[in-house]
Scaffold this motif. Structure first.
Motif, PDB file in Angstrom:
ATOM      1  N   SER A 210       0.815  -1.221   0.000  1.00 12.30           N
ATOM      2  CA  SER A 210       0.000   0.000   0.000  1.00 12.30           C
ATOM      3  C   SER A 210       0.847   1.268   0.000  1.00 12.30           C
ATOM      4  O   SER A 210       0.635   2.185   0.787  1.00 12.30           O
ATOM      5  N   LYS A 225     -10.579  -6.608  -2.862  1.00 12.93           N
ATOM      6  CA  LYS A 225     -10.160  -6.366  -1.470  1.00 12.93           C
ATOM      7  C   LYS A 225      -9.000  -5.381  -1.458  1.00 12.93           C
ATOM      8  O   LYS A 225      -8.316  -5.206  -2.471  1.00 12.93           O
ATOM      9  N   THR A 226      -8.761  -4.776  -0.316  1.00 17.99           N
ATOM     10  CA  THR A 226      -7.574  -3.948  -0.158  1.00 17.99           C
ATOM     11  C   THR A 226      -6.344  -4.859  -0.053  1.00 17.99           C
ATOM     12  O   THR A 226      -6.480  -6.067   0.189  1.00 17.99           O
ATOM     13  N   VAL A 228      -4.031  -5.307   2.275  1.00 20.19           N
ATOM     14  CA  VAL A 228      -3.890  -6.012   3.551  1.00 20.19           C
ATOM     15  C   VAL A 228      -4.953  -7.093   3.691  1.00 20.19           C
ATOM     16  O   VAL A 228      -4.670  -8.215   4.153  1.00 20.19           O
ATOM     17  N   GLU A 229      -6.195  -6.788   3.292  1.00 20.40           N
ATOM     18  CA  GLU A 229      -7.269  -7.787   3.346  1.00 20.40           C
ATOM     19  C   GLU A 229      -6.944  -8.968   2.429  1.00 20.40           C
ATOM     20  O   GLU A 229      -7.174 -10.134   2.792  1.00 20.40           O
ATOM     21  N   ASP A 232      -4.202 -11.025   3.992  1.00 20.50           N
ATOM     22  CA  ASP A 232      -4.728 -11.708   5.178  1.00 20.50           C
ATOM     23  C   ASP A 232      -5.555 -12.929   4.774  1.00 20.50           C
ATOM     24  O   ASP A 232      -5.455 -13.991   5.396  1.00 20.50           O
ATOM     25  N   LEU A 249      -3.711   2.947   4.287  1.00 19.82           N
ATOM     26  CA  LEU A 249      -4.295   1.884   5.109  1.00 19.82           C
ATOM     27  C   LEU A 249      -5.624   2.341   5.702  1.00 19.82           C
ATOM     28  O   LEU A 249      -5.726   3.436   6.253  1.00 19.82           O
ATOM     29  N   GLU A 253      -7.640  -2.286   8.080  1.00 24.48           N
ATOM     30  CA  GLU A 253      -6.323  -2.841   7.776  1.00 24.48           C
ATOM     31  C   GLU A 253      -5.354  -2.640   8.944  1.00 24.48           C
ATOM     32  O   GLU A 253      -4.551  -3.530   9.255  1.00 24.48           O
TER      33      GLU A 253
END
Length: 424
Positions: A210, A225-226, A228-229, A232, A249, A253
């Motif tokens: 990011s 999704k972002t 971090v998502e 994850d 973020l 996140e």
């Protein structure tokens, strides 16, 4: 080997207590700290009017990119990468990387960095430079497959080759990390392989996350999704991940990063220069995320000076949050030292008995560092890397009175100039 540092202001312990004391080093550890230590030593350093500090940990850089310093400034990240940096990088040979890494290591030693985390290519050459210079480093090959299976197999092969090389080097100062470049350049299959191998080998992972709004947009469009998502959901995020940037973020996140124990490495100079944005430092710290500090590469900073980076970090967040109490000097100093050590499970970043002897000495006998009142404040707001007089790494004196003892500085400067003159 033993070293006795006498008469200095010592930044002691986890709470950064400044005391007047001597520091005694045996082999590669800090053995004793106290006033008027009466011990014999192979080397005695008089630190009168000077500050004995833990060495700084540059938790994200690309050391050989010092070769590219100043070649493509004042550009947006993707234009900078695609039209300028990547084309010249394709011309770089292993020998170029070796000399570039030596120049980067020289710069870091002379500005107070004792450990750095690196990601690039031809990393065996970086390992050789680190070993020669006597520095401490965590090295990764920057993997990017762009969804191409053939390319993925090549990247895996290069990574395993580096892992074998570093293991055979068997150096206490050179360690391996896995280095997937970023979610937008690495397929889920490659990221899954990295996670599996990291679990299997116990080695850490470094990755970019990011850094720009455009990167976040790309991942959302591709995966819904972002970043971090997305990571994850893959099961990628654990406390062995050292992730650079983390500029864009969401609150969700930040919570995920805290729960998974991921370290985020702040790179304020690079983020400002490329206009990538401002990392939500206060949110991350308030959530309990371990935040470390890095310079990024010298092509986007444009130096590797961690002392300067501390000042930039503090001032950036004060003005961004319109709050002068944010990013105080003590917090920033810990981010540049203790937090980097924590990210690497390294017994360093602090001066106390039993810690590794990774120590730097600031010369405070200078107009801009007098009067000596608040030592930590002076280092963060008034000092710069050139105020480092002595650098000790793993219990060995690597620089004394501004002279690096392990590397022929003039030869390195001349060689790197020859290389860039040929490449341009």
């Amino acid at each position: 080997m033993s070293i006795l540092i006498k008469n200095g202001y010592v930044i002691y312990g986890d709470n950064l207590e400044v005391i007047k004391a001597d520091v005694y080093i045996e082999n590669n550890e800090i053995s004793k700290i106290g006033k008027d230590l009466n011990v014999g030593a192979d080397y005695v350093i008089d630190a009168k009017g000077k500050v004995v500090s833990p060495g700084f940990i540059n938790a994200h850089t690309h050391s050989p990119m010092v070769i590219l310093r100043g070649l493509a400034d004042d550009l947006a990240l993707m234009e900078w990468l695609q039209n300028h940096i990547w084309p010249i990088e394709r011309k770089l040979k292993p020998d170029h990387i070796y000399w570039g890494a030596l120049l980067g290591v020289l710069e870091m030693i002379k500005s107070g960095t004792t450990t750095f985390v690196d990601m690039y290519f031809h990393m065996e050459e970086v390992a050789k430079a680190v070993e020669k210079a006597g520095m401490r480093a965590y090295l990764s090959y920057g993997m990017a497959d762009l969804g191409n299976e053939e390319k993925r197999n090549t990247e895996i092969k290069e990574t395993l080759k580096l892992l074998e090389f570093i293991e055979n080097l068997d150096s206490p100062r050179v360690e391996f990390l896995f280095g997937p470049h970023a979610p937008y350049t690495c397929s889920p299959e490659l990221l899954g392989w990295v996670r599996e191998k990291a679990d299997e080998t116990g080695k850490k992972i470094t990755i970019h996350i990011s850094e720009t709004r455009d990167e976040v947009r790309q991942i959302k469009e591709k995966y819904g999704k972002t970043p971090v998502e997305f990571l994850d959901e893959l099961g990628f995020l654990k406390d062995d991940v050292v992730a650079a940037h983390g500029v864009w973020l969401s609150d969700k996140e930040v919570k995920i990063l805290a729960e998974k124990g991921v370290t985020i490495v702040h790179n304020p100079a690079s983020n400002m220069k490329l206009a990538s944005g401002v990392m939500p430092l206060k949110k991350l710290l308030d959530a309990g995320v371990n935040v470390a500090l890095g310079t990024d590469g010298a092509a986007s900073n444009n130096n590797l000076d961690m002392v300067e980076e501390m000042k930039l970090t503090s001032l950036l967040h004060k003005v961004h949050d319109l709050d002068p109490t944010v990013a105080d000097a003590g917090t920033i100093f810990k981010i540049a030292s203790q937090n980097g050590a924590k990210a690497l499970n390294l017994n360093a970043g602090v001066i106390k008995e039993g810690a590794l002897a990774d120590i730097v000495i600031f010369d405070f006998n200078k107009p801009h560092l007098r009067p000596i009142t608040n030592v930590i404040s002076h280092i963060v707001y008034s000092a710069n890397g050139s105020d480092i007089e002595t650098t000790i790494i793993d219990g060995k004196i690597v620089m004394l009175d501004r002279e690096v003892l392990t590397v022929d500085e003039e030869k390195v400067l001349d060689k790197v100039q020859e290389i860039i003159d040929e490449l341009r």
